[in-house]
Design an enzyme around this catalytic site. Structure first.
Site, PDB file in Angstrom:
ATOM      1  N   GLU A 119     -57.811  79.323 -25.789  1.00 50.25           N
ATOM      2  CA  GLU A 119     -56.430  79.018 -25.375  1.00 50.25           C
ATOM      3  C   GLU A 119     -56.141  79.643 -24.030  1.00 50.25           C
ATOM      4  OE1 GLU A 119     -53.690  80.222 -28.367  1.00 50.25           O
ATOM      5  OE2 GLU A 119     -53.980  78.416 -29.564  1.00 50.25           O
ATOM      6  N   ASP A 161     -51.123  56.069 -14.469  1.00 48.28           N
ATOM      7  CA  ASP A 161     -51.966  56.185 -15.661  1.00 48.28           C
ATOM      8  C   ASP A 161     -53.222  55.356 -15.376  1.00 48.28           C
ATOM      9  OD1 ASP A 161     -53.268  56.128 -18.035  1.00 48.28           O
ATOM     10  OD2 ASP A 161     -51.526  55.584 -19.253  1.00 48.28           O
ATOM     11  N   TYR A 217     -62.868  79.344 -29.301  1.00 49.15           N
ATOM     12  CA  TYR A 217     -61.431  79.246 -29.029  1.00 49.15           C
ATOM     13  C   TYR A 217     -61.162  79.750 -27.625  1.00 49.15           C
ATOM     14  CZ  TYR A 217     -57.967  77.468 -32.157  1.00 49.15           C
ATOM     15  OH  TYR A 217     -57.136  76.620 -32.819  1.00 49.15           O
ATOM     16  N   ARG A 247     -65.144  61.387 -25.016  1.00 47.52           N
ATOM     17  CA  ARG A 247     -63.802  60.999 -25.423  1.00 47.52           C
ATOM     18  C   ARG A 247     -62.845  62.129 -25.045  1.00 47.52           C
ATOM     19  NH1 ARG A 247     -61.828  56.876 -27.887  1.00 47.52           N
ATOM     20  NH2 ARG A 247     -63.859  55.956 -27.492  1.00 47.52           N
ATOM     21  N   LYS A 260     -63.784  55.805 -20.636  1.00 48.14           N
ATOM     22  CA  LYS A 260     -63.832  54.353 -20.396  1.00 48.14           C
ATOM     23  C   LYS A 260     -64.884  54.084 -19.305  1.00 48.14           C
ATOM     24  CE  LYS A 260     -59.329  53.881 -22.503  1.00 48.14           C
ATOM     25  NZ  LYS A 260     -57.886  53.604 -22.392  1.00 48.14           N
ATOM     26  N   THR A 311     -58.194  58.754 -19.109  1.00 47.80           N
ATOM     27  CA  THR A 311     -59.181  59.065 -20.143  1.00 47.80           C
ATOM     28  C   THR A 311     -60.520  59.268 -19.439  1.00 47.80           C
ATOM     29  OG1 THR A 311     -59.657  56.715 -20.356  1.00 47.80           O
ATOM     30  CG2 THR A 311     -58.113  57.632 -21.936  1.00 47.80           C
TER      31      THR A 311
HETATM   32  C1  LIG Z   1     -56.805  54.024 -23.183  1.00 43.10           C
HETATM   33  C2  LIG Z   1     -55.486  54.305 -22.539  1.00 43.10           C
HETATM   34  C3  LIG Z   1     -54.705  55.401 -22.907  1.00 43.10           C
HETATM   35  C4  LIG Z   1     -54.974  56.247 -24.130  1.00 43.10           C
HETATM   36  O1  LIG Z   1     -56.124  56.897 -24.239  1.00 43.10           O
HETATM   37  P1  LIG Z   1     -56.551  57.559 -25.647  1.00 43.10           P
HETATM   38  O2  LIG Z   1     -57.669  58.460 -25.253  1.00 43.10           O
HETATM   39  O3  LIG Z   1     -56.930  56.443 -26.545  1.00 43.10           O
HETATM   40  O4  LIG Z   1     -55.383  58.322 -26.166  1.00 43.10           O
HETATM   41  C5  LIG Z   1     -53.559  55.656 -22.185  1.00 43.10           C
HETATM   42  N1  LIG Z   1     -53.188  54.867 -21.167  1.00 43.10           N
HETATM   43  C6  LIG Z   1     -53.884  53.781 -20.811  1.00 43.10           C
HETATM   44  C7  LIG Z   1     -53.416  52.947 -19.669  1.00 43.10           C
HETATM   45  C8  LIG Z   1     -55.059  53.465 -21.491  1.00 43.10           C
HETATM   46  O5  LIG Z   1     -55.739  52.370 -21.139  1.00 43.10           O
END
Ligand SMILES: *Cc1c(COP(=O)(O)O)cnc(C)c1O
Length: 421
Positions: free
Chosen positions: A62, A206, A60, A241, A235, A232
């Site tokens: 935090e 994003d 933990y 993850r 990807k 993320t």
């Molecule tokens: C994949 C994705 C997310 C979300 O990611 P998670 O880890 O699945 O919550 C957010 N924004 C965009 C543009 C994405 O492609």
């Protein structure tokens, strides 16, 4: 044999919980045998998996390094400090937060850091490629915020920056989001910055999908322009993850507070350490050539699918993914997805811009090359993959033909082993 990949602990798991042990094996087999063309998936290194399966998961922590709410954080602190330094160095960022549990969690923190419920935010339209967290009515973003959207032009299927600016001038958003889940082209961050400056909006990118290409220096970076960049780590970036946020120094405290105590409790320290490992991997020359190869392969795959009679949205791709309009086949996205799945080809149905079909059906598929490129596939394999997809879509009702395609898929992937034992 898949058992040998997991190491000695696996035998104990098999004894204790054979049901779940069998799933671990069959999922590894599935990843090895099928063609993985889901644009948001990849194969992490064994090093990343080792950190994820480590005892850091027990801790933990935090708070932030040096300012924790629990004792015994000396060791995990080091991992987070190293990870933050690597993120700042790799992306040339002033601030980095490695704690978001996922891309969606990172986005919740961005909203919280810069807006209040009811505020207006401008983001990419979902049917044109935006993400759920960009204002979907079934998501917190659409429920708690007034999210207005911009889209792509019908003629060239590229973001309409004139429309974006017009809407921004009209609705005066607190924040403008660029980034999408199904947009094959590059985004003009300089123009978005100038629109944000004109209307006094926070510039949020994003970058979940394409940040790995930025890390590999294969496409231009949004970091110098944006106030905040969320993404993320699993990807193209090829890490565990999870999520991450970069920002200007002026926003560091707002971002950190939004993550903790704003919306999360303890960070997942095994994932934080795994993110640090992935960031080190991303700084290598091998990863940089990988990122470039991912784009070369995506362009070749889009071109080969066009040679098979389908249409690549916006005329092709400049990134790791292509959106394919498959109306010429007479088969819709939902059926194509299902047929490819039975042939051992994992991809997803996807709406195309101005799609006449419903989001549950769609007229398109989305394909991405991060995973097959990690496997070592290249120029020679892309036309083969395109032909397998085309045959699966066309012959999907014929079980014998699907079985034959599946056999060819398995023969192809066997030549590019994932996680060799
Ligand atoms: C994949 C994705 C997310 C979300 O990611 P998670 O880890 O699945 O919550 C957010 N924004 C965009 C543009 C994405 O492609």
């Amino acid at each position: 044999m898949s058992e040998t990949f997991f190491g000695p602990d696996f035998q104990a798991l098999q004894g204790q919980d054979p049901e779940i042990a069998a799933i671990l094996i069959s999922e590894l087999d599935r990843q090895r045998e099928n063609l993985q063309l889901i644009a948001s998936e990849n194969f992490t290194s064994p090093a990343v998996l080792a950190a994820l399966g480590s005892t850091l998961s027990n801790k933990y922590a935090e708070g932030y390094p040096g300012k924790r709410y629990y004792g015994g954080c000396e060791e995990v602190d080091k991992a987070e400090v190293i990870g933050i330094a690597r993120a700042k160095e790799l992306f040339g960022a002033e601030h980095a937060n490695l704690q978001p549990h996922s891309g969606a969690s990172a986005n919740v923190a961005v909203y919280q850091a810069f807006t209040k419920p009811g505020d207006t935010v401008l983001a990419m339209s979902l049917p044109h490629g935006g993400h759920l967290t960009h204002g979907s009515k079934v998501n917190f973003s659409g429920k708690w915020f007034n999210v207005e959207s911009y889209g792509v032009r019908q003629d060239n299927e590229l973001i309409d920056y004139d429309e974006l600016r017009d809407i921004a001038l009209r609705v005066k958003p607190k924040m403008i989001c660029s980034g999408a889940t199904a947009y094959p082209s590059l985004i003009d961050f300089k123009t978005v910055r100038s629109i944000c400056d004109e209307v006094g909006a926070i510039m949020w990118v994003d970058a979940a999908h394409f940040i790995g290409l930025v890390a590999g220096k294969a496409i231009p970076s949004p970091v110098e322009y944006a106030d905040v960049v969320s993404f993320t780590t699993h990807k193209v970036l090829r890490g565990p993850r999870g999520g991450m946020i970069l920002s200007k120094a002026a926003h560091a405290s707002a971002i950190d507070k939004a993550i903790f105590p704003g919306m999360q409790g303890g960070p997942i320290m095994s994932a934080v350490a795994a993110k640090a490992i992935a960031l080190k991997e991303c700084a290598t020359a091998q990863y940089q050539s990988y990122a470039k190869e991912v784009i070369v392969n995506a362009k070749a795959l889009a071109k080969s699918l066009e040679d098979e009679g389908m249409r690549a949205v916006s005329g092709g791709t400049e990134t790791h993914l292509a959106l394919i309009d498959i109306r010429s086949t007479g088969v819709n996205g939902k059926v194509a997805d299902e047929r490819c799945g039975r042939a051992g080809i994992s991809l997803n149905k996807n709406a195309i811009p101005y799609d006449p079909e419903s989001p549950a059906v769609t007229s398109g598929i989305r394909v991405g090359t991060p995973a097959v490129t990690t496997q070592g596939m290249g120029a020679e394999q892309m036309p083969v993959i395109a032909s397998l997809i085309a045959r699966a879509i066309k012959d999907g009702e014929d079980e014998a033909k699907i079985a034959q395609i599946r056999k060819e898929v398995n023969a192809l992937t066997a030549k590019f082993p994932v996680y060799p034992a």
